[in-house]
Design a protein around this motif. Structure first.
Motif, PDB file in Angstrom:
ATOM      1  N   VAL A  56      -4.644 -38.567  23.937  1.00  0.00           N
ATOM      2  CA  VAL A  56      -3.217 -38.574  24.290  1.00  0.00           C
ATOM      3  C   VAL A  56      -2.891 -37.371  25.163  1.00  0.00           C
ATOM      4  O   VAL A  56      -2.106 -37.471  26.118  1.00  0.00           O
ATOM      5  N   ALA A  57      -3.507 -36.220  24.877  1.00  0.00           N
ATOM      6  CA  ALA A  57      -3.307 -35.035  25.717  1.00  0.00           C
ATOM      7  C   ALA A  57      -3.801 -35.281  27.133  1.00  0.00           C
ATOM      8  O   ALA A  57      -3.164 -34.867  28.118  1.00  0.00           O
ATOM      9  N   LEU A  58      -4.915 -35.980  27.261  1.00  0.00           N
ATOM     10  CA  LEU A  58      -5.459 -36.280  28.585  1.00  0.00           C
ATOM     11  C   LEU A  58      -4.562 -37.245  29.349  1.00  0.00           C
ATOM     12  O   LEU A  58      -4.335 -37.084  30.562  1.00  0.00           O
ATOM     13  N   LEU A  59      -4.025 -38.229  28.656  1.00  0.00           N
ATOM     14  CA  LEU A  59      -3.202 -39.243  29.313  1.00  0.00           C
ATOM     15  C   LEU A  59      -1.818 -38.725  29.671  1.00  0.00           C
ATOM     16  O   LEU A  59      -1.225 -39.171  30.665  1.00  0.00           O
ATOM     17  N   THR A  60      -1.284 -37.815  28.881  1.00  0.00           N
ATOM     18  CA  THR A  60       0.077 -37.329  29.113  1.00  0.00           C
ATOM     19  C   THR A  60       0.123 -35.997  29.845  1.00  0.00           C
ATOM     20  O   THR A  60       1.171 -35.619  30.362  1.00  0.00           O
ATOM     21  N   GLY A  61      -0.994 -35.261  29.851  1.00  0.00           N
ATOM     22  CA  GLY A  61      -1.022 -33.971  30.514  1.00  0.00           C
ATOM     23  C   GLY A  61      -0.340 -32.865  29.755  1.00  0.00           C
ATOM     24  O   GLY A  61      -0.016 -31.825  30.333  1.00  0.00           O
ATOM     25  N   GLN A  62      -0.132 -33.031  28.438  1.00  0.00           N
ATOM     26  CA  GLN A  62       0.518 -31.996  27.627  1.00  0.00           C
ATOM     27  C   GLN A  62      -0.534 -31.025  27.102  1.00  0.00           C
ATOM     28  O   GLN A  62      -1.410 -31.406  26.318  1.00  0.00           O
ATOM     29  N   THR A  63      -0.428 -29.779  27.513  1.00  0.00           N
ATOM     30  CA  THR A  63      -1.397 -28.761  27.116  1.00  0.00           C
ATOM     31  C   THR A  63      -1.364 -28.505  25.613  1.00  0.00           C
ATOM     32  O   THR A  63      -2.404 -28.235  24.999  1.00  0.00           O
ATOM     33  N   GLU A  64      -0.168 -28.611  25.001  1.00  0.00           N
ATOM     34  CA  GLU A  64      -0.044 -28.322  23.578  1.00  0.00           C
ATOM     35  C   GLU A  64      -0.895 -29.266  22.742  1.00  0.00           C
ATOM     36  O   GLU A  64      -1.401 -28.894  21.675  1.00  0.00           O
ATOM     37  N   LEU A  65      -1.081 -30.501  23.210  1.00  0.00           N
ATOM     38  CA  LEU A  65      -1.850 -31.469  22.440  1.00  0.00           C
ATOM     39  C   LEU A  65      -3.334 -31.111  22.390  1.00  0.00           C
ATOM     40  O   LEU A  65      -4.036 -31.502  21.451  1.00  0.00           O
ATOM     41  N   TRP A  66      -3.834 -30.379  23.388  1.00  0.00           N
ATOM     42  CA  TRP A  66      -5.220 -29.924  23.339  1.00  0.00           C
ATOM     43  C   TRP A  66      -5.401 -28.928  22.197  1.00  0.00           C
ATOM     44  O   TRP A  66      -6.412 -28.981  21.470  1.00  0.00           O
ATOM     45  N   TYR A  67      -4.443 -28.016  22.025  1.00  0.00           N
ATOM     46  CA  TYR A  67      -4.494 -27.084  20.899  1.00  0.00           C
ATOM     47  C   TYR A  67      -4.390 -27.842  19.573  1.00  0.00           C
ATOM     48  O   TYR A  67      -5.051 -27.488  18.583  1.00  0.00           O
ATOM     49  N   SER A  68      -3.540 -28.858  19.570  1.00  0.00           N
ATOM     50  CA  SER A  68      -3.392 -29.667  18.363  1.00  0.00           C
ATOM     51  C   SER A  68      -4.690 -30.391  18.020  1.00  0.00           C
ATOM     52  O   SER A  68      -5.074 -30.476  16.844  1.00  0.00           O
ATOM     53  N   ALA A  69      -5.377 -30.913  19.043  1.00  0.00           N
ATOM     54  CA  ALA A  69      -6.655 -31.590  18.806  1.00  0.00           C
ATOM     55  C   ALA A  69      -7.697 -30.626  18.248  1.00  0.00           C
ATOM     56  O   ALA A  69      -8.451 -30.962  17.328  1.00  0.00           O
ATOM     57  N   ALA A  70      -7.733 -29.401  18.797  1.00  0.00           N
ATOM     58  CA  ALA A  70      -8.674 -28.403  18.306  1.00  0.00           C
ATOM     59  C   ALA A  70      -8.362 -28.002  16.865  1.00  0.00           C
ATOM     60  O   ALA A  70      -9.266 -27.845  16.034  1.00  0.00           O
ATOM     61  N   GLY A 129       8.335 -47.558  24.579  1.00  0.00           N
ATOM     62  CA  GLY A 129       7.833 -47.870  25.909  1.00  0.00           C
ATOM     63  C   GLY A 129       6.741 -46.925  26.350  1.00  0.00           C
ATOM     64  O   GLY A 129       6.533 -46.712  27.529  1.00  0.00           O
ATOM     65  N   THR A 130       6.046 -46.312  25.395  1.00  0.00           N
ATOM     66  CA  THR A 130       5.024 -45.328  25.704  1.00  0.00           C
ATOM     67  C   THR A 130       3.669 -45.990  25.804  1.00  0.00           C
ATOM     68  O   THR A 130       3.502 -47.172  25.503  1.00  0.00           O
ATOM     69  N   ILE A 131       2.682 -45.211  26.224  1.00  0.00           N
ATOM     70  CA  ILE A 131       1.329 -45.735  26.360  1.00  0.00           C
ATOM     71  C   ILE A 131       0.693 -45.997  25.007  1.00  0.00           C
ATOM     72  O   ILE A 131      -0.329 -46.688  24.923  1.00  0.00           O
ATOM     73  N   THR A 132       1.279 -45.459  23.970  1.00  0.00           N
ATOM     74  CA  THR A 132       0.727 -45.655  22.632  1.00  0.00           C
ATOM     75  C   THR A 132       1.460 -46.755  21.875  1.00  0.00           C
ATOM     76  O   THR A 132       1.410 -46.812  20.644  1.00  0.00           O
ATOM     77  N   ARG A 133       2.104 -47.633  22.587  1.00  0.00           N
ATOM     78  CA  ARG A 133       2.847 -48.713  21.942  1.00  0.00           C
ATOM     79  C   ARG A 133       1.898 -49.595  21.123  1.00  0.00           C
ATOM     80  O   ARG A 133       0.817 -49.954  21.561  1.00  0.00           O
ATOM     81  N   GLY A 134       2.312 -49.955  19.945  1.00  0.00           N
ATOM     82  CA  GLY A 134       1.487 -50.773  19.071  1.00  0.00           C
ATOM     83  C   GLY A 134       0.691 -49.974  18.063  1.00  0.00           C
ATOM     84  O   GLY A 134       0.059 -50.551  17.175  1.00  0.00           O
ATOM     85  N   MET A 135       0.702 -48.641  18.190  1.00  0.00           N
ATOM     86  CA  MET A 135      -0.056 -47.800  17.271  1.00  0.00           C
ATOM     87  C   MET A 135       0.692 -47.535  15.967  1.00  0.00           C
ATOM     88  O   MET A 135       0.090 -47.125  14.978  1.00  0.00           O
ATOM     89  N   VAL A 136       2.008 -47.760  15.966  1.00  0.00           N
ATOM     90  CA  VAL A 136       2.813 -47.426  14.792  1.00  0.00           C
ATOM     91  C   VAL A 136       2.389 -48.272  13.595  1.00  0.00           C
ATOM     92  O   VAL A 136       2.283 -47.771  12.470  1.00  0.00           O
ATOM     93  N   LEU A 170      -0.035 -40.003   8.740  1.00  0.00           N
ATOM     94  CA  LEU A 170       1.268 -39.540   9.211  1.00  0.00           C
ATOM     95  C   LEU A 170       1.136 -38.751  10.510  1.00  0.00           C
ATOM     96  O   LEU A 170       1.974 -38.875  11.417  1.00  0.00           O
ATOM     97  N   PHE A 171       0.083 -37.949  10.608  1.00  0.00           N
ATOM     98  CA  PHE A 171      -0.144 -37.182  11.832  1.00  0.00           C
ATOM     99  C   PHE A 171      -0.416 -38.113  13.009  1.00  0.00           C
ATOM    100  O   PHE A 171       0.092 -37.899  14.111  1.00  0.00           O
ATOM    101  N   PHE A 172      -1.203 -39.151  12.772  1.00  0.00           N
ATOM    102  CA  PHE A 172      -1.477 -40.116  13.839  1.00  0.00           C
ATOM    103  C   PHE A 172      -0.209 -40.860  14.240  1.00  0.00           C
ATOM    104  O   PHE A 172       0.011 -41.134  15.427  1.00  0.00           O
ATOM    105  N   ALA A 173       0.635 -41.180  13.257  1.00  0.00           N
ATOM    106  CA  ALA A 173       1.893 -41.857  13.566  1.00  0.00           C
ATOM    107  C   ALA A 173       2.786 -40.980  14.434  1.00  0.00           C
ATOM    108  O   ALA A 173       3.388 -41.453  15.409  1.00  0.00           O
ATOM    109  N   ALA A 174       2.867 -39.685  14.106  1.00  0.00           N
ATOM    110  CA  ALA A 174       3.698 -38.775  14.895  1.00  0.00           C
ATOM    111  C   ALA A 174       3.151 -38.621  16.306  1.00  0.00           C
ATOM    112  O   ALA A 174       3.908 -38.590  17.280  1.00  0.00           O
ATOM    113  N   THR A 175       1.838 -38.535  16.424  1.00  0.00           N
ATOM    114  CA  THR A 175       1.237 -38.358  17.746  1.00  0.00           C
ATOM    115  C   THR A 175       1.402 -39.595  18.606  1.00  0.00           C
ATOM    116  O   THR A 175       1.722 -39.514  19.795  1.00  0.00           O
ATOM    117  N   SER A 176       1.217 -40.768  18.019  1.00  0.00           N
ATOM    118  CA  SER A 176       1.274 -42.006  18.794  1.00  0.00           C
ATOM    119  C   SER A 176       2.704 -42.423  19.105  1.00  0.00           C
ATOM    120  O   SER A 176       2.970 -42.999  20.161  1.00  0.00           O
TER     121      SER A 176
END
Length: 225
Positions: A56-70, A129-136, A170-176
C-alpha cells in the motif's frame, strides 16, 4: 501513464492475494492443534500484514506506511512470536491446543462467520473508491475468525494468540480502508500492544505458579467457589 496504470493493477491484484493469505492463515489457526505451530502461523500472519502495508505504501507513495511496515515486521512477525515461543518453553506448557468444541464444527462456524462478514461489509465496500476496495470484508472476516478462536480455546496462550491475530485483522482493516493510519496512532497502538503483552506474560507466570496449568477452567472453578 500506461506503465503507472499497469503497476496499479498489478499491485491491487497482489494486495488481494495478501488478503486471501491472511484469511487462509486465520482458518489454519482455527484448525491447528499444536501451540508451537499456532505461534508460527501468527508470525506468518504478521509477515503477510507487513508485506501488505509495504505494498500500500508503494501504491500510494506515503512514506509513513514504510515505517509502519517495518514496525509491523519487527513487532508482529518477529518480536511477539519469539517472546511467545520463549514463554511456551519457560512455562513448560504442553503443546496441544485444547478446544471447547471439535475442529470440524469450529471450521464450519468459521465459514458462516466469513459469509456474515462479507455480507456486512458489502455496503461499506460499495462506498469506497480506493485501490484497496473489497478488502474490508476480508479484514472483518479475519477479525471474526480470531474472535472465534479466542472463545473456543481453553489455554491462555492460545487465547492470547487469538487476541493478537484479531489485532492483526483490525490493523489490516485500517490500512486497507483508510490507506494507512497516522504514524502517531500506529505508535500508540504498538505501545498499547506491548504493555498488554507484558501484563499477559505476568499473568501467565502467576497462573502457572498457582495452578501448575494454563487451563482457564481453573479460574471458572474459583468463581464458582
Amino acid at each position: 501513464m500506461l506503465l503507472s496504470a499497469h503497476i496499479a493493477v498489478w499491485g491491487t491484484s497482489l494486495l488481494k492475494l495478501f488478503a486471501a493469505l491472511l484469511l487462509l492463515i486465520g482458518f489454519a489457526m482455527l484448525a491447528q492443534r499444536r501451540l508451537l505451530t499456532l505461534i508460527h502461523l501468527l508470525a506468518w500472519q504478521g509477515f503477510v500484514l507487513a508485506l501488505g502495508t509495504a505494498l500500500v505504501a508503494l501504491l500510494t507513495g506515503q512514506t509513513e506506511l514504510w515505517y509502519s511496515a517495518a514496525l509491523t515486521l519487527g513487532l508482529k512477525a518477529l518480536l511477539i512470536p519469539a517472546v511467545l515461543h520463549r514463554l511456551l518453553r519457560r512455562l513448560k506448557v504442553r503443546g496441544d491446543v485444547e478446544a471447547v468444541i471439535n475442529i470440524p464444527t469450529t471450521l464450519l462456524l468459521g465459514i458462516v462467520l466469513v459469509i456474515f462478514a462479507f455480507s456486512l461489509a458489502a455496503p461499506i465496500s460499495a462506498l469506497t473508491g480506493t485501490i484497496t476496495r473489497g478488502m474490508v470484508g476480508i479484514a472483518l472476516a479475519a477479525v471474526l475468525l480470531s474472535f472465534l478462536m479466542m472463545i473456543t480455546r481453553r489455554k491462555a496462550i492460545s487465547q492470547v494468540v487469538g487476541f493478537l491475530a484479531m489485532d492483526n485483522g483490525l490493523f489490516f482493516a485500517a490500512t486497507s480502508a483508510t490507506l494507512g493510519m497516522p504514524m502517531i496512532v500506529e505508535l500508540g497502538v504498538a505501545l498499547d500492544a506491548l504493555i498488554g503483552f507484558v501484563i499477559l506474560g505476568i499473568f501467565f507466570f502467576q497462573m502457572r505458579e498457582t495452578f501448575d496449568s494454563m487451563d482457564l477452567s481453573h479460574l471458572e472453578r474459583i468463581r464458582e467457589e
